[in-house]
Design a protein around this motif. Structure first.
Motif, PDB file in Angstrom:
ATOM      1  N   LYS A 130       0.843  -1.203   0.000  1.00 53.51           N
ATOM      2  CA  LYS A 130       0.000   0.000   0.000  1.00 53.51           C
ATOM      3  C   LYS A 130       0.877   1.250   0.000  1.00 53.51           C
ATOM      4  O   LYS A 130       0.628   2.200  -0.732  1.00 53.51           O
ATOM      5  CB  LYS A 130      -0.895   0.021   1.243  1.00 53.51           C
ATOM      6  CG  LYS A 130      -2.217  -0.673   1.063  1.00 53.51           C
ATOM      7  CD  LYS A 130      -3.068  -0.538   2.319  1.00 53.51           C
ATOM      8  CE  LYS A 130      -3.641   0.873   2.461  1.00 53.51           C
ATOM      9  NZ  LYS A 130      -4.587   0.966   3.608  1.00 53.51           N
ATOM     10  N   LYS A 171      -4.353  -1.029  -2.693  1.00 48.53           N
ATOM     11  CA  LYS A 171      -5.160   0.025  -2.065  1.00 48.53           C
ATOM     12  C   LYS A 171      -6.337  -0.589  -1.305  1.00 48.53           C
ATOM     13  O   LYS A 171      -6.791  -1.685  -1.637  1.00 48.53           O
ATOM     14  CB  LYS A 171      -5.624   1.046  -3.110  1.00 48.53           C
ATOM     15  CG  LYS A 171      -6.165   0.436  -4.384  1.00 48.53           C
ATOM     16  CD  LYS A 171      -6.222   1.450  -5.526  1.00 48.53           C
ATOM     17  CE  LYS A 171      -6.743   0.766  -6.790  1.00 48.53           C
ATOM     18  NZ  LYS A 171      -6.813   1.583  -7.961  1.00 48.53           N
ATOM     19  N   GLY A 172      -6.805   0.137  -0.276  1.00 46.98           N
ATOM     20  CA  GLY A 172      -7.940  -0.341   0.521  1.00 46.98           C
ATOM     21  C   GLY A 172      -7.476  -0.887   1.862  1.00 46.98           C
ATOM     22  O   GLY A 172      -6.282  -0.941   2.151  1.00 46.98           O
ATOM     23  N   GLU A 193      -8.958  -6.489   4.263  1.00 44.96           N
ATOM     24  CA  GLU A 193      -9.583  -6.995   3.035  1.00 44.96           C
ATOM     25  C   GLU A 193      -8.555  -7.462   2.019  1.00 44.96           C
ATOM     26  O   GLU A 193      -8.791  -8.417   1.273  1.00 44.96           O
ATOM     27  CB  GLU A 193     -10.478  -5.912   2.413  1.00 44.96           C
ATOM     28  CG  GLU A 193     -11.762  -5.718   3.191  1.00 44.96           C
ATOM     29  CD  GLU A 193     -12.534  -4.488   2.746  1.00 44.96           C
ATOM     30  OE1 GLU A 193     -12.400  -4.078   1.579  1.00 44.96           O
ATOM     31  OE2 GLU A 193     -13.265  -3.929   3.597  1.00 44.96           O
ATOM     32  N   GLU A 203      -9.775  -8.473 -13.171  1.00 41.65           N
ATOM     33  CA  GLU A 203     -11.165  -8.058 -12.955  1.00 41.65           C
ATOM     34  C   GLU A 203     -11.509  -8.166 -11.457  1.00 41.65           C
ATOM     35  O   GLU A 203     -12.012  -7.226 -10.846  1.00 41.65           O
ATOM     36  CB  GLU A 203     -12.078  -8.952 -13.815  1.00 41.65           C
ATOM     37  CG  GLU A 203     -13.561  -8.766 -13.620  1.00 41.65           C
ATOM     38  CD  GLU A 203     -14.035  -7.334 -13.899  1.00 41.65           C
ATOM     39  OE1 GLU A 203     -13.334  -6.607 -14.643  1.00 41.65           O
ATOM     40  OE2 GLU A 203     -15.071  -6.924 -13.340  1.00 41.65           O
ATOM     41  N   ARG A 220      -9.672  -5.451  -9.327  1.00 39.73           N
ATOM     42  CA  ARG A 220      -9.457  -4.150  -9.966  1.00 39.73           C
ATOM     43  C   ARG A 220      -9.547  -2.972  -8.997  1.00 39.73           C
ATOM     44  O   ARG A 220      -8.925  -1.937  -9.222  1.00 39.73           O
ATOM     45  CB  ARG A 220     -10.414  -3.958 -11.152  1.00 39.73           C
ATOM     46  CG  ARG A 220     -11.863  -3.829 -10.779  1.00 39.73           C
ATOM     47  CD  ARG A 220     -12.716  -3.605 -12.039  1.00 39.73           C
ATOM     48  NE  ARG A 220     -14.053  -3.173 -11.684  1.00 39.73           N
ATOM     49  CZ  ARG A 220     -15.016  -4.012 -11.306  1.00 39.73           C
ATOM     50  NH1 ARG A 220     -14.781  -5.306 -11.271  1.00 39.73           N
ATOM     51  NH2 ARG A 220     -16.203  -3.557 -10.969  1.00 39.73           N
ATOM     52  N   ASN A 221     -10.266  -3.164  -7.864  1.00 42.90           N
ATOM     53  CA  ASN A 221     -10.346  -2.058  -6.894  1.00 42.90           C
ATOM     54  C   ASN A 221      -9.245  -2.111  -5.835  1.00 42.90           C
ATOM     55  O   ASN A 221      -9.125  -1.206  -5.028  1.00 42.90           O
ATOM     56  CB  ASN A 221     -11.711  -2.068  -6.208  1.00 42.90           C
ATOM     57  CG  ASN A 221     -12.829  -1.790  -7.189  1.00 42.90           C
ATOM     58  OD1 ASN A 221     -12.647  -0.955  -8.105  1.00 42.90           O
ATOM     59  ND2 ASN A 221     -13.945  -2.491  -7.054  1.00 42.90           N
ATOM     60  N   GLN A 222      -8.493  -3.193  -5.826  1.00 43.85           N
ATOM     61  CA  GLN A 222      -7.492  -3.344  -4.758  1.00 43.85           C
ATOM     62  C   GLN A 222      -6.065  -3.290  -5.261  1.00 43.85           C
ATOM     63  O   GLN A 222      -5.141  -3.077  -4.489  1.00 43.85           O
ATOM     64  CB  GLN A 222      -7.738  -4.677  -4.033  1.00 43.85           C
ATOM     65  CG  GLN A 222      -9.082  -4.676  -3.310  1.00 43.85           C
ATOM     66  CD  GLN A 222      -9.358  -5.995  -2.642  1.00 43.85           C
ATOM     67  OE1 GLN A 222      -9.319  -7.040  -3.280  1.00 43.85           O
ATOM     68  NE2 GLN A 222      -9.634  -5.939  -1.356  1.00 43.85           N
ATOM     69  N   ASP A 231      -3.439  -1.572  -8.101  1.00 48.72           N
ATOM     70  CA  ASP A 231      -3.198  -0.616  -9.184  1.00 48.72           C
ATOM     71  C   ASP A 231      -2.410  -1.363 -10.260  1.00 48.72           C
ATOM     72  O   ASP A 231      -1.179  -1.438 -10.210  1.00 48.72           O
ATOM     73  CB  ASP A 231      -2.408   0.584  -8.647  1.00 48.72           C
ATOM     74  CG  ASP A 231      -2.168   1.640  -9.730  1.00 48.72           C
ATOM     75  OD1 ASP A 231      -2.207   1.280 -10.941  1.00 48.72           O
ATOM     76  OD2 ASP A 231      -1.944   2.802  -9.379  1.00 48.72           O
TER      77      ASP A 231
END
Ligand SMILES: [Mn+2]
Length: 430
Positions: free
Chosen positions: A291, A297-298, A302, A376, A379-381, A383
């Motif tokens: 991170k 990220k996040g 999680e 996929e 994709r939110n965690q 980069d």
């Protein structure tokens, strides 16, 4: 004999394995047999008779022709002296000896091969319990075993230092391998615990890389995971260092995350600690570090529970080490549930006398990072654009061998430089 007092115990050593025609593979004694006898020769057997407290070593009867080709082979009195047995017989005597001894017992505890050699009926055999007893014994090392493991580590460490000193751009990975292995052989350790991994640049992201034939290029990292064995006991050491005197900025960033994780997990390796919890902690630290350098990220929880960190750290933190490089854990692991939802092979409460590795790593693995489904899913965690820019990076792994002690503080058998400035100093020539 104390663990299995109610049965005759039989174990077979390794035999020569033919490679082709009259050429054999390099001989390696079975670890269980080596553990109980210390015999590094082929074709031996062991019979333990707990009621009579008798240990019988059975040696092969060789003919003159054998001696012509292979030289001296110990006879019974010499084997007795050399291996510390009062009772030494020939293997062709085993069926009669075993038949007589087995009369006092309901059970036999025998390796299938030994049972066959003894010509005993398989019905009474309880090999599983012998297997478990040996696993239990081997999982905890004695002072004497730890001394041998220290020697394997000292020699392997010398090899790693020679590699740091001599590796430079323009060489091939196999030349680095040769440097390491020649130091070990030169010090009298003829066998390695496992095939040496020498991986430059992006090859460092291949966990069990074995080609060792690429050319080393300036500015790359070199990852070497290699260890020799002493009297069958292996070292298992990994170092990662720059080809060129200094770590680059991003090499230093990634290396520092792995190093801090490794040092913290070593500090926490104490009796009663669950190895699975250490693994979980290492995943958290690596997620935190990734991170910081903007790859993940996040929330850390999680990243760990969802598996995003596993894209960069897809192996275990630790395993037991001994006569096998991935050694036994006894019955201990079966009794414990792993923490969170992580799947790991070695999950046990640490005990004094355990020797374990500590080997976190961070890798940029094309097969994972370029997988459309994973891209996929995460994709939110992750980069991925930033992660893609690391695809030529390879990986960093740092691995030491640690003894769990009853006094608390773990003992580190590995003395190869790993702090950034010490590594850069050790690489002074390349
Ligand atoms: Mn290892």
């Amino acid at each position: 004999m104390q663990k299995l007092p109610d049965g005759l115990i039989l174990l077979a050593g390794s035999v020569e394995t033919i490679r082709n025609n009259d050429v054999s593979y390099v001989f390696r004694q079975k670890s269980d047999f080596l553990y109980l006898t210390g015999v590094p020769e082929a074709g031996y057997l062991l019979m333990l008779d707990p009621k009579r407290k008798r240990a019988t070593l059975l040696i092969p009867r060789v003919d003159a022709n054998h001696r012509v080709w292979l030289g001296h082979v110990p006879g019974p009195s010499e084997a007795a002296k050399r291996f510390g047995f009062k009772d030494v017989r020939y293997t062709d005597e085993l069926p009669a000896l075993a038949k007589a001894a087995a009369k006092s017992y309901k059970n036999v505890y025998a390796e299938p091969e030994a049972l066959r050699k003894a010509a005993l009926k398989p019905s009474a055999n309880r090999w599983g319990r012998l297997r478990d007893a040996l696993d239990d014994l081997r999982a905890t090392k004695t002072e004497g075993e730890i001394e041998i493991m220290q020697r394997a580590n000292d020699v392997s460490g010398k090899g790693h230092r020679a590699v740091m000193r001599d590796a430079r751009a323009g060489m091939f990975e196999y030349q680095v391998q040769s440097r390491f292995e020649s130091v070990c052989l030169d010090s009298g350790l003829k066998h390695l615990g496992y095939p040496s991994i020498v991986a430059a640049g992006r090859n460092g992201a291949v966990l069990h890389y074995h080609h060792n034939d690429a050319k080393l290029r300036p500015g790359e990292l070199l990852l070497i995971d290699a260890g020799a064995e002493a009297e069958g006991y292996s070292a298992d050491i990994t170092r990662t260092f720059p080809l060129g005197r200094r770590f680059s900025r991003r090499q230093r960033d990634v290396y520092s995350i792995v190093l801090e994780t490794q040092k913290e997990c070593i500090r926490r390796a104490r009796p009663g600690v669950l190895s699975g919890d250490l693994h979980l902690h290492s995943m958290r630290m690596i997620a935190e570090g990734l991170k910081d350098i903007k790859i993940l990220k996040g929330p850390v929880d999680e990243l760990v529970s969802g598996g995003a960190v596993r894209l960069f750290y897809p192996h275990g933190l630790t395993h037991t080490l001994g006569l096998d490089v991935h050694d036994t854990m006894g019955g201990r692991r079966r009794k414990v549930r792993p923490p969170a939802n992580i799947r790991i092979r070695f999950n046990a409460y640490l005990e004094p006398g355990f020797v374990i590795t500590m080997e976190p790593g961070i890798y940029f693995i094309e097969a994972l990072l370029k997988d459309p489904k994973l891209r996929e899913k995460f994709r939110n965690q992750v980069d991925f654009r930033r992660a893609d820019s690391f695809l030529d990076f390879g990986g960093v792994r740092i691995e030491d061998d640690i003894v769990i002690t009853s006094s608390g503080a773990p003992r580190n058998l590995t003395t190869v430089p790993k702090e950034i400035e010490d590594v850069e100093k050790a690489c002074g020539l390349n």
